[in-house]
Write an enzyme that holds these catalytic residues in place. Structure first.
Site, PDB file in Angstrom:
ATOM      1  N   HIS A 107      92.792 -39.662  34.371  1.00 16.63           N
ATOM      2  CA  HIS A 107      92.640 -37.981  34.795  1.00 16.63           C
ATOM      3  C   HIS A 107      91.572 -38.550  34.993  1.00 16.63           C
ATOM      4  O   HIS A 107      90.787 -38.071  35.421  1.00 16.63           O
ATOM      5  CB  HIS A 107      92.966 -36.585  33.227  1.00 16.63           C
ATOM      6  CG  HIS A 107      93.395 -35.738  33.613  1.00 16.63           C
ATOM      7  ND1 HIS A 107      94.161 -34.768  33.663  1.00 16.63           N
ATOM      8  CD2 HIS A 107      92.633 -34.903  34.440  1.00 16.63           C
ATOM      9  CE1 HIS A 107      93.843 -33.753  33.737  1.00 16.63           C
ATOM     10  NE2 HIS A 107      92.900 -33.642  34.686  1.00 16.63           N
ATOM     11  N   GLY A 123      89.119 -30.809  39.970  1.00 19.16           N
ATOM     12  CA  GLY A 123      88.338 -30.308  38.370  1.00 19.16           C
ATOM     13  C   GLY A 123      88.551 -29.531  39.202  1.00 19.16           C
ATOM     14  O   GLY A 123      89.223 -28.315  39.402  1.00 19.16           O
ATOM     15  N   ASN A 124      87.547 -28.748  37.803  1.00 21.18           N
ATOM     16  CA  ASN A 124      87.491 -26.774  37.652  1.00 21.18           C
ATOM     17  C   ASN A 124      86.104 -26.689  36.579  1.00 21.18           C
ATOM     18  O   ASN A 124      85.823 -27.742  36.126  1.00 21.18           O
ATOM     19  CB  ASN A 124      88.882 -26.258  37.077  1.00 21.18           C
ATOM     20  CG  ASN A 124      89.117 -27.029  36.127  1.00 21.18           C
ATOM     21  OD1 ASN A 124      89.205 -27.626  35.610  1.00 21.18           O
ATOM     22  ND2 ASN A 124      90.731 -27.838  36.885  1.00 21.18           N
ATOM     23  N   HIS A 150      85.756 -29.888  34.740  1.00 20.27           N
ATOM     24  CA  HIS A 150      85.513 -30.973  34.267  1.00 20.27           C
ATOM     25  C   HIS A 150      85.662 -31.645  35.631  1.00 20.27           C
ATOM     26  O   HIS A 150      86.030 -31.113  36.862  1.00 20.27           O
ATOM     27  CB  HIS A 150      86.967 -30.430  34.229  1.00 20.27           C
ATOM     28  CG  HIS A 150      89.020 -31.094  34.486  1.00 20.27           C
ATOM     29  ND1 HIS A 150      88.615 -32.715  33.849  1.00 20.27           N
ATOM     30  CD2 HIS A 150      89.586 -31.002  35.252  1.00 20.27           C
ATOM     31  CE1 HIS A 150      89.944 -32.637  34.145  1.00 20.27           C
ATOM     32  NE2 HIS A 150      90.691 -31.918  34.917  1.00 20.27           N
ATOM     33  N   HIS A 210      86.898 -34.913  38.471  1.00 20.61           N
ATOM     34  CA  HIS A 210      88.121 -36.087  38.878  1.00 20.61           C
ATOM     35  C   HIS A 210      87.393 -37.292  39.093  1.00 20.61           C
ATOM     36  O   HIS A 210      88.487 -38.351  40.092  1.00 20.61           O
ATOM     37  CB  HIS A 210      89.189 -36.159  38.880  1.00 20.61           C
ATOM     38  CG  HIS A 210      90.162 -35.496  39.047  1.00 20.61           C
ATOM     39  ND1 HIS A 210      91.273 -34.518  39.646  1.00 20.61           N
ATOM     40  CD2 HIS A 210      90.480 -34.151  37.638  1.00 20.61           C
ATOM     41  CE1 HIS A 210      92.089 -33.835  38.883  1.00 20.61           C
ATOM     42  NE2 HIS A 210      91.362 -33.778  37.830  1.00 20.61           N
ATOM     43  N   GLU A 218      94.142 -25.988  34.430  1.00 27.00           N
ATOM     44  CA  GLU A 218      93.545 -26.159  33.060  1.00 27.00           C
ATOM     45  C   GLU A 218      93.396 -25.545  32.055  1.00 27.00           C
ATOM     46  O   GLU A 218      92.364 -25.657  31.118  1.00 27.00           O
ATOM     47  CB  GLU A 218      92.703 -27.276  33.780  1.00 27.00           C
ATOM     48  CG  GLU A 218      93.114 -28.683  34.529  1.00 27.00           C
ATOM     49  CD  GLU A 218      93.906 -29.748  33.312  1.00 27.00           C
ATOM     50  OE1 GLU A 218      94.971 -29.460  32.284  1.00 27.00           O
ATOM     51  OE2 GLU A 218      94.128 -30.864  34.241  1.00 27.00           O
ATOM     52  N   SER A 267      93.174 -21.776  41.356  1.00 25.00           N
ATOM     53  CA  SER A 267      94.115 -22.733  41.429  1.00 25.00           C
ATOM     54  C   SER A 267      94.175 -22.934  42.732  1.00 25.00           C
ATOM     55  O   SER A 267      94.304 -22.277  43.109  1.00 25.00           O
ATOM     56  CB  SER A 267      95.310 -22.660  40.669  1.00 25.00           C
ATOM     57  OG  SER A 267      95.944 -23.713  41.268  1.00 25.00           O
ATOM     58  N   GLY A 268      93.809 -24.596  43.111  1.00 30.49           N
ATOM     59  CA  GLY A 268      93.607 -24.117  44.249  1.00 30.49           C
ATOM     60  C   GLY A 268      93.389 -24.522  45.677  1.00 30.49           C
ATOM     61  O   GLY A 268      94.025 -23.832  46.937  1.00 30.49           O
ATOM     62  N   TYR A 281      63.882 -33.740  21.110  1.00 35.14           N
ATOM     63  CA  TYR A 281      63.776 -34.553  22.855  1.00 35.14           C
ATOM     64  C   TYR A 281      63.512 -33.165  23.821  1.00 35.14           C
ATOM     65  O   TYR A 281      64.840 -32.171  23.688  1.00 35.14           O
ATOM     66  CB  TYR A 281      64.233 -35.371  23.383  1.00 35.14           C
ATOM     67  CG  TYR A 281      64.575 -35.448  24.857  1.00 35.14           C
ATOM     68  CD1 TYR A 281      63.289 -36.783  24.844  1.00 35.14           C
ATOM     69  CD2 TYR A 281      64.881 -35.513  25.924  1.00 35.14           C
ATOM     70  CE1 TYR A 281      63.656 -37.562  25.675  1.00 35.14           C
ATOM     71  CE2 TYR A 281      64.537 -35.922  27.144  1.00 35.14           C
ATOM     72  CZ  TYR A 281      64.060 -36.669  27.524  1.00 35.14           C
ATOM     73  OH  TYR A 281      63.515 -37.743  28.713  1.00 35.14           O
ATOM     74  N   TYR A 323      71.831 -45.592  25.262  1.00 33.65           N
ATOM     75  CA  TYR A 323      72.118 -45.000  24.832  1.00 33.65           C
ATOM     76  C   TYR A 323      71.615 -43.530  25.110  1.00 33.65           C
ATOM     77  O   TYR A 323      71.826 -42.625  24.078  1.00 33.65           O
ATOM     78  CB  TYR A 323      70.344 -44.437  24.415  1.00 33.65           C
ATOM     79  CG  TYR A 323      69.115 -44.408  25.176  1.00 33.65           C
ATOM     80  CD1 TYR A 323      68.700 -43.410  25.027  1.00 33.65           C
ATOM     81  CD2 TYR A 323      68.123 -45.740  25.392  1.00 33.65           C
ATOM     82  CE1 TYR A 323      68.039 -43.148  25.688  1.00 33.65           C
ATOM     83  CE2 TYR A 323      67.794 -45.524  26.582  1.00 33.65           C
ATOM     84  CZ  TYR A 323      67.061 -44.035  26.496  1.00 33.65           C
ATOM     85  OH  TYR A 323      65.797 -44.082  27.676  1.00 33.65           O
TER      86      TYR A 323
END
Length: 223
Positions: free
Chosen positions: A158, A32-33, A96, A98, A78, A47-48, A211, A117
C-alpha cells in the site's frame, strides 16, 4: 454559513502539500491523502480529485467522528485511519503516501531494517502493518497496532502513514521513510546490509528529543 472558508489556512496548506507530494514522487495521480487538525475540526483531502487542480474550497472539513461540516466533496476513502491517528495517536497532521521504495519494502519485510539511525525519528523500529483493503476497519485496526508508540508505519502492499504536530513535521517523516526504504533496497540488492542494533536506536531516540532548534508555532497547530 459565511463565505469565509472554515479552516481556510489549513485547507490551503493541504493543497500546497498535496502538490508537493506529486513533485516529490511520493504519490501518482490522485493516490495518497493528507489531513490537518485545528481544535476539534479536521481538514482532509477529498476523494479522487487531481492535486494539480484542487483548490482550498474543494477540501472537506470534518469533525473528530468524521461528520462533514463544510465542503461539498466527499473526504478521502481513507478517512477512517486519519480519524484514528487524530483520536488515538495524538496527531495534528497526517500524511499518507503511495511511495515506491516503502511499498516495495513492505512486500519483503515486517519492519524497516535498522539501516540508519534516522529510524529513531519514528520512535523506534518502523513496523509494516499487515495488508487490509483500503478504507476498511480492518485496515484501521492494523494501523493502530503498527502506530503504537510510533510516528510512522508502512502499510503492506500500500504505502506509508506518518503523523506529526504540524504538516511540515509529518511530511518530513514521510520523505525520510521513503529515503530509508530506498537505502535498504539499494544495499540489499547487492549484498547483506549491515544493521544497527536496537539499543543504539533507543539511544538515538533519546538524543533526538533535544536535537535541533526550538520549533516555531505553525498555523496548523491544534488549539
Amino acid at each position: 454559513m459565511s463565505e469565509e472558508l472554515v479552516l481556510e489556512a489549513e485547507r490551503t496548506a493541504l493543497v500546497d502539500y498535496a502538490r508537493r507530494m506529486v513533485r516529490d514522487r511520493l504519490v501518482v495521480g490522485t493516490s495518497g491523502n493528507l489531513s490537518l487538525r485545528c481544535g476539534d475540526l479536521i481538514a482532509v483531502t477529498p476523494s479522487g480529485v487531481d492535486y494539480d487542480t484542487m483548490l482550498p474550497r474543494d477540501v472537506p472539513v470534518v469533525t473528530m467522528d468524521g461528520t462533514v461540516v463544510d465542503g461539498s466533496l466527499k473526504p478521502t476513502t481513507e478517512l477512517p485511519f486519519h480519524l484514528a491517528c487524530h483520536n488515538r495517536h495524538g496527531a495534528t497532521a497526517v500524511v499518507h503516501t503511495h511511495s515506491t521504495a516503502a511499498t516495495a519494502l513492505s512486500l519483503l519485510c515486517d519492519e524497516l531494517p535498522l539501516v540508519h539511525y534516522q529510524v529513531a525519528m519514528f520512535g523506534g523500529s518502523v513496523r509494516v502493518a499487515p495488508y487490509a483493503t483500503f478504507g476498511t476497519e480492518d485496515l484501521v485496526a492494523n494501523v493502530n497496532l503498527a502506530m503504537r508508540d510510533r510516528t510512522g508505519c508502512i502499510l503492506k502492499h500500500h504505502g506509508t502513514l506518518c503523523i506529526g504536530d504540524g504538516l511540515g513535521k509529518a511530511y518530513d517523516r514521510a520523505r525520510q521513510l521513503e529515503w530509508l526504504s530506498d537505502v535498504w533496497l539499494r544495499a540489499s540488492a547487492v549484498g547483506e546490509p549491515s544493521l544497527l542494533d536496537a539499543d543504539e536506536i533507543a539511544d538515538v531516540v533519546q538524543r533526538f528529543e533535544s536535537y535541533g532548534q526550538p520549533q516555531r508555532v505553525e498555523v496548523s497547530s491544534a488549539g
